[in-house]
Design a protein around this motif. Structure first.
Motif, PDB file in Angstrom:
ATOM      1  N   PHE A   1       1.607   8.057  10.828  1.00 45.79           N
ATOM      2  CA  PHE A   1       1.486   7.169  11.982  1.00 45.79           C
ATOM      3  C   PHE A   1       1.302   5.718  11.519  1.00 45.79           C
ATOM      4  CE2 PHE A   1      -1.374   4.904  14.895  1.00 45.79           C
ATOM      5  CZ  PHE A   1      -0.612   4.915  16.047  1.00 45.79           C
ATOM      6  N   VAL A   2       0.425   5.502  10.538  1.00 42.30           N
ATOM      7  CA  VAL A   2       0.182   4.152  10.011  1.00 42.30           C
ATOM      8  C   VAL A   2       1.465   3.587   9.427  1.00 42.30           C
ATOM      9  CG1 VAL A   2      -1.030   2.845   8.214  1.00 42.30           C
ATOM     10  CG2 VAL A   2      -2.294   4.474   9.648  1.00 42.30           C
ATOM     11  N   ARG A   3       2.204   4.392   8.673  1.00 48.28           N
ATOM     12  CA  ARG A   3       3.467   3.904   8.098  1.00 48.28           C
ATOM     13  C   ARG A   3       4.459   3.522   9.188  1.00 48.28           C
ATOM     14  NH1 ARG A   3       2.241   8.000   4.483  1.00 48.28           N
ATOM     15  NH2 ARG A   3       3.675   9.482   5.464  1.00 48.28           N
TER      16      ARG A   3
ATOM     17  N   ALA B   1       6.228   0.595   7.123  1.00 48.78           N
ATOM     18  CA  ALA B   1       6.362   1.063   5.739  1.00 48.78           C
ATOM     19  C   ALA B   1       7.332   2.234   5.718  1.00 48.78           C
ATOM     20  CB  ALA B   1       5.000   1.489   5.196  1.00 48.78           C
ATOM     21  N   PRO B   2       8.081   2.389   4.641  1.00 51.10           N
ATOM     22  CA  PRO B   2       9.039   3.498   4.579  1.00 51.10           C
ATOM     23  C   PRO B   2       8.335   4.848   4.613  1.00 51.10           C
ATOM     24  CG  PRO B   2       9.105   2.181   2.561  1.00 51.10           C
ATOM     25  CD  PRO B   2       8.094   1.551   3.461  1.00 51.10           C
TER      26      PRO B   2
ATOM     27  N   MET C   1       0.850  -1.171   0.000  1.00 47.87           N
ATOM     28  CA  MET C   1       0.000   0.000   0.000  1.00 47.87           C
ATOM     29  C   MET C   1       0.900   1.240   0.000  1.00 47.87           C
ATOM     30  SD  MET C   1      -2.989   0.956   2.750  1.00 47.87           S
ATOM     31  CE  MET C   1      -3.487  -0.731   2.734  1.00 47.87           C
ATOM     32  N   ASN C   2       0.683   2.137  -0.951  1.00 48.58           N
ATOM     33  CA  ASN C   2       1.556   3.306  -1.009  1.00 48.58           C
ATOM     34  C   ASN C   2       0.979   4.473  -0.217  1.00 48.58           C
ATOM     35  OD1 ASN C   2      -0.116   4.998  -2.642  1.00 48.58           O
ATOM     36  ND2 ASN C   2       0.563   3.916  -4.463  1.00 48.58           N
TER      37      ASN C   2
ATOM     38  N   ALA D   1      16.423   5.446   0.104  1.00 47.65           N
ATOM     39  CA  ALA D   1      17.626   5.534   0.913  1.00 47.65           C
ATOM     40  C   ALA D   1      17.920   4.248   1.691  1.00 47.65           C
ATOM     41  CB  ALA D   1      17.500   6.703   1.893  1.00 47.65           C
ATOM     42  N   GLU D   2      17.063   3.230   1.526  1.00 50.33           N
ATOM     43  CA  GLU D   2      17.209   2.006   2.323  1.00 50.33           C
ATOM     44  C   GLU D   2      18.548   1.323   2.116  1.00 50.33           C
ATOM     45  OE1 GLU D   2      13.859  -0.450   1.550  1.00 50.33           O
ATOM     46  OE2 GLU D   2      12.566   0.663   2.867  1.00 50.33           O
TER      47      GLU D   2
END
Length: 91
Positions: free
Chosen positions: A73-75, A80-81, A1-2, A88-89
């Motif tokens: 908050f959900v990310r 999620a990034p 999910m984006n 940048a990972e």
């Protein structure tokens, strides 16, 4: 999910619940559109819709003040990034 999916799902819920269009950066608390009862509904929606648990220490009004802040908050809760971190990972 984006990011856009998360934000659009949240703004969709807010717009339907408040019966008016809510933009991602609208502060519906400052605008007087919601009360503490609605805040509980919002937390319940976030928990059930995104399959996360909101802990007592997570209940900071600033995290739930706008759709964009809820999406952040959900990310964080789902791992999620954040915006811009996906590239940048590997660094």
């Amino acid at each position: 999910m984006n990011d856009n999916d998360i934000t659009s799902q949240i703004t969709g819920f807010l717009s339907a619940a408040l019966r008016r269009q809510v933009e991602p950066d609208d502060d519906y608390f400052a605008q007087g559109l919601v009360d503490s009862l609605f805040a509980l509904e919002l937390v319940t929606f976030v928990e059930s819709h995104f399959a996360i648990t909101v802990q007592v220490e997570d209940l900071d009004l600033d995290s739930f003040r706008t759709a964009n802040r809820i999406a952040e908050f959900v990310r964080r809760k789902t791992g999620a990034p954040e915006w811009g971190e996906a590239h940048a990972e590997g660094s």
